[in-house]
Design a protein around this motif. Structure first.
Motif, short mmCIF file in Angstrom:
data_model
loop_
_atom_site.label_atom_id
_atom_site.label_comp_id
_atom_site.label_asym_id
_atom_site.label_seq_id
_atom_site.Cartn_x
_atom_site.Cartn_y
_atom_site.Cartn_z
N UNK A 1 15.73 -10.78 -43.50
CA UNK A 1 15.57 -9.33 -43.35
C UNK A 1 14.54 -8.78 -44.33
N UNK A 2 14.36 -9.47 -45.46
CA UNK A 2 13.38 -9.02 -46.46
C UNK A 2 11.99 -9.56 -46.17
N UNK A 3 11.85 -10.36 -45.12
CA UNK A 3 10.55 -10.89 -44.76
C UNK A 3 10.26 -12.26 -45.29
N UNK A 4 11.27 -12.98 -45.72
CA UNK A 4 11.08 -14.33 -46.25
C UNK A 4 12.02 -15.28 -45.53
N UNK B 1 15.02 -3.96 -45.40
CA UNK B 1 14.46 -3.95 -44.06
C UNK B 1 12.99 -3.51 -44.07
N UNK B 2 12.67 -2.54 -44.92
CA UNK B 2 11.29 -2.08 -45.01
C UNK B 2 10.37 -3.19 -45.51
N UNK B 3 10.82 -3.93 -46.53
CA UNK B 3 10.02 -5.04 -47.05
C UNK B 3 9.83 -6.11 -45.97
N UNK B 4 10.82 -6.28 -45.12
CA UNK B 4 10.71 -7.26 -44.05
C UNK B 4 9.87 -6.81 -42.88
N UNK B 5 9.80 -5.51 -42.67
CA UNK B 5 9.05 -4.99 -41.53
C UNK B 5 7.61 -4.64 -41.87
N UNK C 1 12.19 -9.42 -38.07
CA UNK C 1 11.43 -8.63 -39.05
C UNK C 1 9.93 -8.82 -38.86
N UNK C 2 9.17 -7.72 -38.96
CA UNK C 2 7.74 -7.78 -38.65
C UNK C 2 6.95 -8.68 -39.56
N UNK C 3 7.37 -8.83 -40.81
CA UNK C 3 6.64 -9.65 -41.76
C UNK C 3 7.06 -11.13 -41.74
N UNK C 4 8.01 -11.46 -40.88
CA UNK C 4 8.55 -12.81 -40.90
C UNK C 4 7.60 -13.76 -40.17
#
Length: 308
Positions: free
Chosen positions: A36-39, A172-176, A299-302
């Motif tokens: 969820x945090x993008x990692x 969630x923001x960090x992940x998106x 998540x967008x950054x994943x």
């Protein structure tokens, strides 16, 4: 099979789902928080094995299963924190680092855990949920891990936190969107390191369940790839903690089919049925990971190509 055998089979599968599904539940919840945090943390197999060894060793040395559970969770958090810190460095790939940490965790567990293969450690107590039935089969099947209620509550808390709390919204923001997180003045690496460490702590509870409840001993093949399966399980659950609970019980039930059939005298295909969780994993990856498409809820950054 007779009616009694069918009842015994269903009870064995349900009971097996509640036992086998607990490690899946904690590891998938930990990975859900991390992703969820993008990692992504492909080192979960190492986290699971190291925390299983640490939990068993802690319980054996202190005589307390709960101190063993704490030791397992802390071991998982430490290895996951190392993963988070390394992945925050420039030009470091999450996937490659995760594989390296998986090998490190397993190597440490195998080396440090050799003296623990023969001894017995105090076990986590079982909760007798089958007291409502007069059937000894049902009563035996519903002797569940005392950590299971904690996992259920944790899944609900994570779901609520992601939707309702400032902390959850930041994760969630960090992940998106890492750029949006930086624009608001927050540290993306800091959020991801914290989420990865917390995810490792939660996954460590799953490792403790392996050695301190079911199967309840330490050996080098204890995890059977459950840490890696949990990554696919999170995709199947669409990054929802509540769906992780359902998916964990599904995978637990799939893993319990073979022993359940054997318990009612059906011996053929025993090893074949033991492959069901792995077949499910392959099916999930084939169905959900289509080239050129993004899984719903991802998540967008994943992405293995993006770095924080």
């Amino acid at each position: 099979m007779t009616a009694d055998q069918w009842i015994a089979l269903i009870a064995a599968i349900v009971g097996g789902a509640l036992r086998v599904g607990v490690p899946f539940l904690f590891v998938s919840l930990g990975e859900c928080l991390t992703e969820k945090s993008g990692r992504i943390n492909l080192g979960l197999e190492g986290v699971l094995v190291l925390s299983a060894m640490a939990a068993f060793g802690g319980a054996y040395l202190t005589g307390s299963p709960w101190l063993g559970v704490l030791a397992g969770a802390m071991a998982g958090a430490l290895l996951a924190t190392l993963h988070g810190v390394l992945c925050s460095l420039p030009r470091v790939n999450d996937v490659a680092t995760g594989i390296a940490l998986m090998l490190l965790g397993m190597g440490l567990a195998f080396y440090l855990g050799k003296p623990l293969i023969q001894p017995q450690a105090p076990q986590i107590p079982a909760l007798p949920l089958g007291g409502w039935s007069d059937s000894p089969v049902v009563q035996s099947a519903l002797q569940v891990n005392a950590l299971l209620p904690l996992g259920v509550v944790l899944a609900a808390l994570l779901w609520w936190a992601f939707a309702r709390t400032r902390w959850g919204l930041l994760v969630r923001l960090a992940g998106d969107s890492a750029n949006a997180t930086r624009a608001l003045g927050y540290s993306v690496p800091g959020i991801r390191i914290a989420a990865t460490a917390a995810g490792g702590f939660i996954a460590g509870l799953g490792g403790a369940s392996l050695t301190l409840f079911y199967p309840g001993s330490w050996n080098e093949g204890i995890s059977s790839g459950q840490g890696l399966i949990a990554v696919a399980l999170v995709i199947f659950a669409r990054w929802s903690p509540l769906r992780c609970l359902v998916a964990a019980l599904l995978f637990g039930g799939a893993g319990a089919i073979g022993p359940a059939l054997q318990s009612v005298g059906v011996g053929w295909g025993y090893h074949l049925f033991n492959t069901v969780p792995y077949v499910l994993t392959l099916l999930i990856l084939v169905v959900t990971c289509k080239p050129g498409s993004v899984a719903a809820g991802s998540p967008g950054e994943l992405s293995s190509t993006k770095q924080s």
